[in-house]
Design an enzyme around this catalytic site. Structure first.
Site, PDB file in Angstrom:
ATOM      1  N   GLU A  21       4.506  -5.192   7.425  1.00  0.00           N
ATOM      2  CA  GLU A  21       3.602  -4.074   7.941  1.00  0.00           C
ATOM      3  C   GLU A  21       4.218  -3.682   9.440  1.00  0.00           C
ATOM      4  O   GLU A  21       4.415  -2.601   9.904  1.00  0.00           O
ATOM      5  CB  GLU A  21       2.251  -4.307   8.174  1.00  0.00           C
ATOM      6  CG  GLU A  21       1.517  -4.318   6.727  1.00  0.00           C
ATOM      7  CD  GLU A  21       1.396  -5.392   6.037  1.00  0.00           C
ATOM      8  OE1 GLU A  21       2.368  -6.399   6.263  1.00  0.00           O
ATOM      9  OE2 GLU A  21       0.750  -5.586   4.953  1.00  0.00           O
TER      10      GLU A  21
ATOM     11  N   GLU B 194      -0.944  -9.346  -0.401  1.00  0.00           N
ATOM     12  CA  GLU B 194      -2.169  -9.487   0.019  1.00  0.00           C
ATOM     13  C   GLU B 194      -2.991  -9.645  -1.076  1.00  0.00           C
ATOM     14  O   GLU B 194      -4.088 -10.702  -1.275  1.00  0.00           O
ATOM     15  CB  GLU B 194      -2.842  -8.617   1.058  1.00  0.00           C
ATOM     16  CG  GLU B 194      -1.989  -8.573   2.406  1.00  0.00           C
ATOM     17  CD  GLU B 194      -2.406  -7.482   3.298  1.00  0.00           C
ATOM     18  OE1 GLU B 194      -2.187  -6.109   2.964  1.00  0.00           O
ATOM     19  OE2 GLU B 194      -2.859  -7.615   4.563  1.00  0.00           O
TER      20      GLU B 194
ATOM     21  N   GLY C 276       0.591  -5.079   1.150  1.00  0.00           N
ATOM     22  CA  GLY C 276      -0.612  -5.052   0.038  1.00  0.00           C
ATOM     23  C   GLY C 276      -0.337  -5.835  -0.896  1.00  0.00           C
ATOM     24  O   GLY C 276      -1.392  -6.398  -1.674  1.00  0.00           O
TER      25      GLY C 276
ATOM     26  N   ALA D 197       0.912  -1.131  -0.084  1.00  0.00           N
ATOM     27  CA  ALA D 197       0.055   0.071   0.101  1.00  0.00           C
ATOM     28  C   ALA D 197       0.966   1.245   0.025  1.00  0.00           C
ATOM     29  O   ALA D 197       1.964   1.266   0.489  1.00  0.00           O
ATOM     30  CB  ALA D 197      -0.933  -0.010   1.125  1.00  0.00           C
TER      31      ALA D 197
HETATM   32  N1  CO8 Z   1       4.576   3.238  -1.042  1.00  0.00           N
HETATM   33  C1  CO8 Z   1       4.961   4.234  -1.523  1.00  0.00           C
HETATM   34  N2  CO8 Z   1       5.902   4.494  -2.286  1.00  0.00           N
HETATM   35  C2  CO8 Z   1       6.773   3.380  -2.370  1.00  0.00           C
HETATM   36  C3  CO8 Z   1       6.581   2.147  -1.803  1.00  0.00           C
HETATM   37  C4  CO8 Z   1       5.281   1.824  -0.936  1.00  0.00           C
HETATM   38  N3  CO8 Z   1       4.873   0.837  -0.520  1.00  0.00           N
HETATM   39  N4  CO8 Z   1       7.432   1.286  -2.184  1.00  0.00           N
HETATM   40  C5  CO8 Z   1       8.327   1.744  -2.698  1.00  0.00           C
HETATM   41  N5  CO8 Z   1       7.937   3.098  -3.062  1.00  0.00           N
HETATM   42  C6  CO8 Z   1       8.668   4.044  -3.496  1.00  0.00           C
HETATM   43  C7  CO8 Z   1       9.836   4.600  -3.228  1.00  0.00           C
HETATM   44  O1  CO8 Z   1       9.404   5.807  -2.062  1.00  0.00           O
HETATM   45  C8  CO8 Z   1      10.643   5.109  -4.259  1.00  0.00           C
HETATM   46  O2  CO8 Z   1       9.941   6.439  -4.555  1.00  0.00           O
HETATM   47  P1  CO8 Z   1      11.116   7.884  -4.632  1.00  0.00           P
HETATM   48  O3  CO8 Z   1      11.950   7.441  -5.789  1.00  0.00           O
HETATM   49  O4  CO8 Z   1       9.928   8.739  -5.272  1.00  0.00           O
HETATM   50  O5  CO8 Z   1      11.747   7.963  -3.521  1.00  0.00           O
HETATM   51  C9  CO8 Z   1      10.289   4.286  -5.413  1.00  0.00           C
HETATM   52  O6  CO8 Z   1       9.107   3.626  -4.892  1.00  0.00           O
HETATM   53  C10 CO8 Z   1      11.589   3.313  -5.513  1.00  0.00           C
HETATM   54  O7  CO8 Z   1      11.573   2.639  -4.263  1.00  0.00           O
HETATM   55  P2  CO8 Z   1      13.282   2.510  -3.374  1.00  0.00           P
HETATM   56  O8  CO8 Z   1      13.971   3.605  -4.057  1.00  0.00           O
HETATM   57  O9  CO8 Z   1      12.894   2.447  -2.151  1.00  0.00           O
HETATM   58  O10 CO8 Z   1      13.638   1.295  -4.285  1.00  0.00           O
HETATM   59  P3  CO8 Z   1      14.568   0.205  -3.631  1.00  0.00           P
HETATM   60  O11 CO8 Z   1      14.958  -0.806  -4.798  1.00  0.00           O
HETATM   61  O12 CO8 Z   1      15.869   0.969  -2.941  1.00  0.00           O
HETATM   62  O13 CO8 Z   1      13.692  -0.688  -2.441  1.00  0.00           O
HETATM   63  C11 CO8 Z   1      12.050  -1.861  -1.335  1.00  0.00           C
HETATM   64  C12 CO8 Z   1      12.859  -1.383  -2.641  1.00  0.00           C
HETATM   65  C13 CO8 Z   1      13.015  -2.647  -0.715  1.00  0.00           C
HETATM   66  C14 CO8 Z   1      10.601  -2.526  -2.112  1.00  0.00           C
HETATM   67  C15 CO8 Z   1      11.765  -0.557  -0.798  1.00  0.00           C
HETATM   68  O14 CO8 Z   1      11.080   0.360  -1.714  1.00  0.00           O
HETATM   69  C16 CO8 Z   1      10.570  -0.858   0.445  1.00  0.00           C
HETATM   70  O15 CO8 Z   1      10.772  -1.022   1.392  1.00  0.00           O
HETATM   71  N6  CO8 Z   1       9.169  -0.514   0.086  1.00  0.00           N
HETATM   72  C17 CO8 Z   1       8.311  -0.651   1.030  1.00  0.00           C
HETATM   73  C18 CO8 Z   1       7.650  -1.919   1.029  1.00  0.00           C
HETATM   74  C19 CO8 Z   1       6.779  -1.951   2.266  1.00  0.00           C
HETATM   75  O16 CO8 Z   1       6.935  -1.901   3.400  1.00  0.00           O
HETATM   76  N7  CO8 Z   1       5.520  -2.368   1.991  1.00  0.00           N
HETATM   77  C20 CO8 Z   1       4.395  -2.614   2.799  1.00  0.00           C
HETATM   78  C21 CO8 Z   1       3.594  -1.091   2.957  1.00  0.00           C
HETATM   79  S1  CO8 Z   1       2.536  -1.241   4.071  1.00  0.00           S
HETATM   80  C22 CO8 Z   1       1.326  -2.220   3.486  1.00  0.00           C
HETATM   81  O17 CO8 Z   1       0.979  -2.682   2.410  1.00  0.00           O
HETATM   82  C23 CO8 Z   1      -0.013  -2.236   4.267  1.00  0.00           C
HETATM   83  C24 CO8 Z   1      -1.210  -2.878   3.487  1.00  0.00           C
HETATM   84  C25 CO8 Z   1      -2.675  -2.730   4.187  1.00  0.00           C
HETATM   85  C26 CO8 Z   1      -2.902  -1.508   4.254  1.00  0.00           C
HETATM   86  C27 CO8 Z   1      -4.451  -1.282   5.036  1.00  0.00           C
HETATM   87  C28 CO8 Z   1      -4.664   0.161   5.442  1.00  0.00           C
HETATM   88  C29 CO8 Z   1      -5.673   0.363   6.327  1.00  0.00           C
END
Ligand code: CO8
Length: 262
Positions: free
Chosen positions: A135, A115, A112, A67
């Site tokens: 999460e 999921e 997400g 998400a």
């Molecule tokens: N949300 C928003 N932006 C994201 C996300 C995300 N989940 N993942 C990556 N991005 C963005 C980064 O911010 C970055 O943007 P920018 O260039 O503008 O800074 C771009 O994508 C590229 O990402 P990275 O530079 O971080 O790429 P890397 O190769 O270095 O890393 C990773 C890749 C390891 C996947 C890293 O991006 C990461 O850890 N992302 C987050 C993963 C995560 O924690 N996902 C779970 C999120 S929580 C969730 O999904 C909850 C679901 C239920 C919600 C219910 C709500 C009520």
């Protein structure tokens, strides 16, 4: 109809949905979720014009990296509830749309993303796929069904270990624990295999495939006696269809069946 965050392609009744925010690793914001909901509601109502669905992410790096974290960082509890409900609605639509849905996972399928993949009927993945429910690392809990669906794939104890630690699951483990059904060396190979699988399924009666999906899903929350009873009703109901008569007659007449979806 064009979408801001999705690419749609239709071939021989198979709908390929590509989440298209590669600069954000295809993270799910409210726009993506609303667009997915609209597409899936249309499929549900199209009378089997769509015979199967593939869900994938744009590019080779990510299926869906979760998400949208930026969006969530600004939410009040009520807004989080609405966002969670929207994601759950979409996951439920993937689960209940009456046609087979394959998640084709290329790269990150986190939070997400994992999921959404789990709400599809089964998961094909490339060898660089990475799964997880991270999460807790953000002081969140899974909100698009992960607390309920992961255990259906991997069992309660293993789902707790994965969710409590927020650790990543590489492809070898994902295959071993039954999260992933088939693994491929490249995205092209995976997409061809998914199209082939859905082509095979599309040659059957759509009514019968829909009934199989409905009965299998209903059994998920039933005990064995309830499950068998649901199966018995489903078995009875197909005898009112023309396709069942056709399937049985075609066998006896040593010819190919001609299913009409009636
Ligand atoms: N949300 C928003 N932006 C994201 C996300 C995300 N989940 N993942 C990556 N991005 C963005 C980064 O911010 C970055 O943007 P920018 O260039 O503008 O800074 C771009 O994508 C590229 O990402 P990275 O530079 O971080 O790429 P890397 O190769 O270095 O890393 C990773 C890749 C390891 C996947 C890293 O991006 C990461 O850890 N992302 C987050 C993963 C995560 O924690 N996902 C779970 C999120 S929580 C969730 O999904 C909850 C679901 C239920 C919600 C219910 C709500 C009520």
């Amino acid at each position: 109809m064009s979408y801001e965050t999705l690419k749609l392609e239709r071939n021989n009744g198979i709908l390929e949905i590509t989440v298209n925010r590669p600069d954000k690793l295809n993270a799910l914001n409210a726009t993506v979720l609303s667009e997915l909901k609209k597409v899936l509601e249309e499929v549900k109502a199209d009378g089997f014009e769509t015979k199967g669905i593939i869900l994938t992410g744009e590019g080779d790096k990510a299926f869906i990296a979760g998400a949208d974290i930026k969006g969530m960082s600004e939410m009040t509890p009520d807004q989080a509830e609405s966002f969670g409900a929207l994601g759950q609605d979409v996951s439920r639509l993937f689960e209940t749309v009456p046609v087979p849905v394959i998640a084709c996972v290329n790269g990150f399928a986190l939070g997400g993303g994992c999921e959404m993949a789990m709400s599809c009927d089964f998961i094909y993945a490339t060898s660089n796929a990475l799964f997880g429910q991270p999460e807790v690392n953000l002081a969140l809990i899974p909100g698009f069904g992960g607390t309920q669906r992961l255990r259906r794939y991997v069992g309660v104890a293993r789902s707790k270990e994965i969710i409590y630690t927020g650790r990543n699951i590489k492809i070898d483990e994902a295959e071993k624990i039954g999260l992933v059904t088939r693994v491929f060396n490249s995205k092209d190979e995976m997409m061809s295999a998914a199209r082939e699988t859905l082509g095979v399924v599309a040659s059957k009666s759509p009514l019968i495939i829909a009934k199989c999906k409905e009965v299998i899903n209903a059994g998920e929350s039933a005990d064995i006696d309830q499950g068998l009873s649901i199966e018995k009703s489903g078995f009875k109901s197909v005898f009112s269809t023309q396709d069942t008569k056709e399937g049985l007659a075609a066998f006896l007449e040593k010819r190919k069946p001609n299913f009409t979806g009636k």
